[in-house]
Design an enzyme around this catalytic site. Structure first.
Site, PDB file in Angstrom:
ATOM      1  N   ASP A 125       1.206  -1.089  -0.285  1.00 53.41           N
ATOM      2  CA  ASP A 125       0.032   0.137  -0.007  1.00 53.41           C
ATOM      3  C   ASP A 125       1.269   1.169   0.377  1.00 53.41           C
ATOM      4  O   ASP A 125       1.581   0.860   0.683  1.00 53.41           O
ATOM      5  CB  ASP A 125      -0.533  -0.089   1.511  1.00 53.41           C
ATOM      6  CG  ASP A 125      -2.276  -1.116   0.561  1.00 53.41           C
ATOM      7  OD1 ASP A 125      -2.632  -1.843   0.079  1.00 53.41           O
ATOM      8  OD2 ASP A 125      -2.903  -0.918   2.441  1.00 53.41           O
ATOM      9  N   ASP A 144      -6.688  -1.685  -4.377  1.00 55.22           N
ATOM     10  CA  ASP A 144      -7.675  -1.190  -3.290  1.00 55.22           C
ATOM     11  C   ASP A 144      -8.807  -0.052  -4.195  1.00 55.22           C
ATOM     12  O   ASP A 144     -10.175   0.231  -3.552  1.00 55.22           O
ATOM     13  CB  ASP A 144      -7.553  -0.534  -1.933  1.00 55.22           C
ATOM     14  CG  ASP A 144      -6.427  -1.901  -1.567  1.00 55.22           C
ATOM     15  OD1 ASP A 144      -6.306  -2.780  -1.997  1.00 55.22           O
ATOM     16  OD2 ASP A 144      -5.924  -1.006  -0.481  1.00 55.22           O
TER      17      ASP A 144
END
Length: 172
Positions: A125, A144
């Site tokens: 991330d 995401d």
């Protein structure tokens, strides 16, 4: 005589493949050329409200199901693969073009995160959207975002089409 059903599978598959490829390309870029991990907490400021920051996500959305052991990691991989297969079957059977496109986003994002978890043991991330100290989201990635956008499209279409259908039925 009814018109033949249009097959939107190529669109969904193309969106899934492009989403997966872009996700992996961006993750490669932040991992190697930008060496984001070595930059620590400060990361790289892109805009006053957006920064690239390294995070190794060993759970799923919102930090649920944190996989601390290899067993948990592989259970999480298995669970997300089952979900991806369900989404793929749904996309394959779906007739509505917009829903197929949305499912393509979800599928491509899901596979992108599965690839990370298999290869690395965690999901990379990097996207940190913030307004001062307030962060409307946890640090996330392109996969995401694709999953979230796809799900929001599906929900919006389901709610709007249901409302439209309910109004039509009440007029009859």
């Amino acid at each position: 005589m009814t018109a033949p059903a249009v097959n939107h599978r190529p669109l969904g598959l193309t969106i899934a493949i492009v989403t997966l490829a872009l996700d992996q390309l961006v993750k490669y870029t932040v991992t190697y050329p930008l060496a984001l991990k070595s930059r620590g907490e400060e990361g790289i400021d892109i805009l006053p409200i957006f920064r690239l920051r390294w995070l190794e996500n060993r759970g799923v959305s919102m930090g649920f199901f944190h996989a601390d052991t290899d067993l948990m990691r592989w259970l999480l991989v298995g669970m997300t693969m089952v979900i991806a297969i369900f989404v793929g079957v749904w996309m394959w059977r779906e007739k509505a073009r917009q829903d197929v496109a949305a499912l393509g986003l979800v599928l491509g994002g899901a596979i992108g995160n599965i690839v990370d978890r298999i290869r690395l043991g965690y999901v990379v991330d990097y996207a940190d959207l913030h307004f001062g100290e307030w962060r409307p989201f946890l640090i996330f990635n392109l996969a995401d975002a694709a999953i979230t956008i796809g799900v929001l499209i599906l929900l919006a279409r389901a709610l709007l089409l249901r409302e439209k259908g309910a109004k039509t039925e009440s007029l009859n």
